[in-house]
Motif scaffolding. Sequence first.
Motif, PDB file in Angstrom:
ATOM      1  N   VAL A  66      -4.793 -11.677   2.978  1.00 41.32           N
ATOM      2  CA  VAL A  66      -4.222 -11.245   1.703  1.00 41.32           C
ATOM      3  C   VAL A  66      -2.708 -11.104   1.829  1.00 41.32           C
ATOM      4  CG1 VAL A  66      -6.262 -10.062   0.796  1.00 41.32           C
ATOM      5  CG2 VAL A  66      -4.651  -8.821   2.251  1.00 41.32           C
ATOM      6  N   LEU A  67      -2.061 -11.154   0.701  1.00 47.91           N
ATOM      7  CA  LEU A  67      -0.625 -10.933   0.606  1.00 47.91           C
ATOM      8  C   LEU A  67      -0.369  -9.430   0.638  1.00 47.91           C
ATOM      9  CD1 LEU A  67       2.012 -12.572   0.027  1.00 47.91           C
ATOM     10  CD2 LEU A  67       1.627 -12.061  -2.375  1.00 47.91           C
ATOM     11  N   VAL A  68       0.573  -8.997   1.453  1.00 48.42           N
ATOM     12  CA  VAL A  68       0.891  -7.566   1.532  1.00 48.42           C
ATOM     13  C   VAL A  68       2.398  -7.353   1.418  1.00 48.42           C
ATOM     14  CG1 VAL A  68      -1.125  -6.938   2.918  1.00 48.42           C
ATOM     15  CG2 VAL A  68       0.998  -7.605   4.068  1.00 48.42           C
ATOM     16  N   ALA A  69       2.757  -6.146   1.039  1.00 46.25           N
ATOM     17  CA  ALA A  69       4.165  -5.747   0.974  1.00 46.25           C
ATOM     18  C   ALA A  69       4.423  -4.707   2.053  1.00 46.25           C
ATOM     19  CB  ALA A  69       4.489  -5.163  -0.404  1.00 46.25           C
ATOM     20  N   ASP A  70       5.508  -4.864   2.782  1.00 41.04           N
ATOM     21  CA  ASP A  70       5.909  -3.900   3.816  1.00 41.04           C
ATOM     22  C   ASP A  70       4.736  -3.431   4.677  1.00 41.04           C
ATOM     23  OD1 ASP A  70       8.528  -4.055   2.993  1.00 41.04           O
ATOM     24  OD2 ASP A  70       8.434  -2.260   1.744  1.00 41.04           O
ATOM     25  N   ASP A  71       4.023  -4.356   5.232  1.00 45.46           N
ATOM     26  CA  ASP A  71       2.909  -4.060   6.145  1.00 45.46           C
ATOM     27  C   ASP A  71       1.786  -3.256   5.519  1.00 45.46           C
ATOM     28  OD1 ASP A  71       3.995  -5.491   8.278  1.00 45.46           O
ATOM     29  OD2 ASP A  71       5.217  -3.792   8.903  1.00 45.46           O
ATOM     30  N   GLY A  72       1.577  -3.398   4.209  1.00 46.94           N
ATOM     31  CA  GLY A  72       0.367  -2.847   3.619  1.00 46.94           C
ATOM     32  C   GLY A  72       0.509  -1.737   2.610  1.00 46.94           C
ATOM     33  N   VAL A  73       1.720  -1.399   2.203  1.00 53.07           N
ATOM     34  CA  VAL A  73       1.858  -0.369   1.169  1.00 53.07           C
ATOM     35  C   VAL A  73       1.717  -1.031  -0.200  1.00 53.07           C
ATOM     36  CG1 VAL A  73       3.373   1.033   2.622  1.00 53.07           C
ATOM     37  CG2 VAL A  73       4.387  -0.548   0.965  1.00 53.07           C
ATOM     38  N   PRO A  74       1.354  -0.275  -1.250  1.00 52.01           N
ATOM     39  CA  PRO A  74       1.326  -0.868  -2.596  1.00 52.01           C
ATOM     40  C   PRO A  74       2.701  -1.424  -2.956  1.00 52.01           C
ATOM     41  CG  PRO A  74       0.224   1.252  -2.576  1.00 52.01           C
ATOM     42  CD  PRO A  74       0.892   1.106  -1.233  1.00 52.01           C
ATOM     43  N   LEU A  75       2.711  -2.505  -3.715  1.00 47.01           N
ATOM     44  CA  LEU A  75       3.962  -3.174  -4.062  1.00 47.01           C
ATOM     45  C   LEU A  75       4.960  -2.208  -4.713  1.00 47.01           C
ATOM     46  CD1 LEU A  75       5.363  -5.934  -3.959  1.00 47.01           C
ATOM     47  CD2 LEU A  75       4.416  -6.409  -6.228  1.00 47.01           C
ATOM     48  N   GLY A  76       4.460  -1.294  -5.547  1.00 44.81           N
ATOM     49  CA  GLY A  76       5.325  -0.335  -6.225  1.00 44.81           C
ATOM     50  C   GLY A  76       5.977   0.677  -5.299  1.00 44.81           C
ATOM     51  N   GLU A  77       5.443   0.820  -4.096  1.00 50.74           N
ATOM     52  CA  GLU A  77       6.006   1.755  -3.116  1.00 50.74           C
ATOM     53  C   GLU A  77       6.787   1.032  -2.026  1.00 50.74           C
ATOM     54  OE1 GLU A  77       2.831   4.163  -1.573  1.00 50.74           O
ATOM     55  OE2 GLU A  77       1.966   4.439  -3.590  1.00 50.74           O
ATOM     56  N   SER A  78       6.913  -0.259  -2.166  1.00 48.05           N
ATOM     57  CA  SER A  78       7.560  -1.066  -1.129  1.00 48.05           C
ATOM     58  C   SER A  78       9.067  -1.111  -1.335  1.00 48.05           C
ATOM     59  CB  SER A  78       7.006  -2.495  -1.166  1.00 48.05           C
ATOM     60  OG  SER A  78       7.487  -3.180  -2.314  1.00 48.05           O
ATOM     61  N   THR A  79       9.737  -1.869  -0.468  1.00 46.09           N
ATOM     62  CA  THR A  79      11.188  -2.040  -0.561  1.00 46.09           C
ATOM     63  C   THR A  79      11.574  -3.182  -1.509  1.00 46.09           C
ATOM     64  OG1 THR A  79      11.135  -3.470   1.397  1.00 46.09           O
ATOM     65  CG2 THR A  79      11.610  -1.123   1.747  1.00 46.09           C
ATOM     66  N   CYS A  80      10.615  -3.660  -2.322  1.00 45.18           N
ATOM     67  CA  CYS A  80      10.876  -4.713  -3.313  1.00 45.18           C
ATOM     68  C   CYS A  80      12.063  -4.334  -4.185  1.00 45.18           C
ATOM     69  CB  CYS A  80       9.625  -4.926  -4.148  1.00 45.18           C
ATOM     70  SG  CYS A  80       9.840  -6.064  -5.531  1.00 45.18           S
ATOM     71  N   VAL A  81      12.966  -5.300  -4.406  1.00 46.78           N
ATOM     72  CA  VAL A  81      14.163  -5.019  -5.210  1.00 46.78           C
ATOM     73  C   VAL A  81      13.999  -5.473  -6.662  1.00 46.78           C
ATOM     74  CG1 VAL A  81      15.718  -5.099  -3.228  1.00 46.78           C
ATOM     75  CG2 VAL A  81      15.246  -7.209  -4.489  1.00 46.78           C
ATOM     76  N   SER A  82      12.805  -5.862  -7.052  1.00 48.21           N
ATOM     77  CA  SER A  82      12.480  -6.242  -8.435  1.00 48.21           C
ATOM     78  C   SER A  82      13.314  -7.416  -8.952  1.00 48.21           C
ATOM     79  CB  SER A  82      12.642  -5.035  -9.376  1.00 48.21           C
ATOM     80  OG  SER A  82      11.838  -3.962  -8.960  1.00 48.21           O
ATOM     81  N   CYS A  83      13.629  -8.351  -8.079  1.00 46.73           N
ATOM     82  CA  CYS A  83      14.437  -9.492  -8.504  1.00 46.73           C
ATOM     83  C   CYS A  83      13.611 -10.522  -9.286  1.00 46.73           C
ATOM     84  CB  CYS A  83      15.102 -10.160  -7.294  1.00 46.73           C
ATOM     85  SG  CYS A  83      13.944 -10.965  -6.178  1.00 46.73           S
ATOM     86  N   GLY A  84      12.290 -10.550  -9.056  1.00 43.65           N
ATOM     87  CA  GLY A  84      11.423 -11.475  -9.768  1.00 43.65           C
ATOM     88  C   GLY A  84      11.314 -12.861  -9.151  1.00 43.65           C
ATOM     89  N   THR A  85      11.988 -13.082  -8.042  1.00 41.31           N
ATOM     90  CA  THR A  85      11.937 -14.404  -7.405  1.00 41.31           C
ATOM     91  C   THR A  85      10.520 -14.775  -6.993  1.00 41.31           C
ATOM     92  OG1 THR A  85      14.202 -14.139  -6.620  1.00 41.31           O
ATOM     93  CG2 THR A  85      12.849 -15.796  -5.504  1.00 41.31           C
ATOM     94  N   CYS A  86       9.761 -13.823  -6.476  1.00 41.68           N
ATOM     95  CA  CYS A  86       8.389 -14.121  -6.031  1.00 41.68           C
ATOM     96  C   CYS A  86       7.522 -14.537  -7.223  1.00 41.68           C
ATOM     97  CB  CYS A  86       7.775 -12.917  -5.339  1.00 41.68           C
ATOM     98  SG  CYS A  86       7.671 -11.422  -6.340  1.00 41.68           S
ATOM     99  N   VAL A  87       7.777 -13.966  -8.383  1.00 39.20           N
ATOM    100  CA  VAL A  87       6.982 -14.289  -9.575  1.00 39.20           C
ATOM    101  C   VAL A  87       7.334 -15.683 -10.061  1.00 39.20           C
ATOM    102  CG1 VAL A  87       6.484 -13.649 -11.953  1.00 39.20           C
ATOM    103  CG2 VAL A  87       6.797 -11.874 -10.231  1.00 39.20           C
ATOM    104  N   SER A  88       8.616 -15.985 -10.159  1.00 37.25           N
ATOM    105  CA  SER A  88       9.023 -17.294 -10.676  1.00 37.25           C
ATOM    106  C   SER A  88       8.708 -18.406  -9.697  1.00 37.25           C
ATOM    107  CB  SER A  88      10.503 -17.306 -11.035  1.00 37.25           C
ATOM    108  OG  SER A  88      11.286 -17.014  -9.888  1.00 37.25           O
TER     109      SER A  88
END
Length: 199
Positions: free
Chosen positions: A177-199
């Motif tokens: 599976v795809l994970v963020a920061d070694d397994g934390v929910p995406l909303g609690e991760s270091t994601c910068v909300s740039c949207g690149t992964c979505v596009s």
Amino acid sequence: MSKIRLTINGRSVTAAEGQTILEVCRQYDVHVPTLCHLDGLTDIGACRLCIVEVENQRRPVPACTTPAEEGMVVLTSTPTLENLRRQTLELLFGERNHICPFCPASSNCELQTAGYAHRIDHVRYNYLYPVLPVDNSHRYIALDHNRCILCTRCIRACDEWIGAHVLDLDNRGSKTVLVADDGVPLGESTCVSCGTCVS
């Protein structure tokens, strides 16, 4: 940059040394299907749709990661290749919950388009029907593991274009599976909300 000559589907073509077979095919408008390739990202040969036959090679090779070489003779569409690509697509459809009539991405989906192109009207393998979560913890992005084909384009874009290194894969085989920061929910991760992964 030195030039090389090779043959693709019986046609003699010229390429720059260092180009991949996929790059040469696209340069000459020779269609080779892909799912994990995205222009500007490092190719990893994960989806295996771009396989081609090369003379004197024991088995098909991924066009996206195989360098074109002087004198190479390449075939991009043979009954063997079409059968292998179809099997790969059927396995992708069966591994997750890819049931097009019930999917909100229907008619706007590269997997579905590839399925149509390879005339898939049924899957010969048993569907696994995994129970996979949908991560809605992020303010702007939902991560639906049921629709992921593990192409890793989002991971590579996050790494190579943004430098954030938030996304990765966890587990092995059908449990990957795809994970963020070694397994934390995406909303609690270091994601910068740039949207690149979505596009």
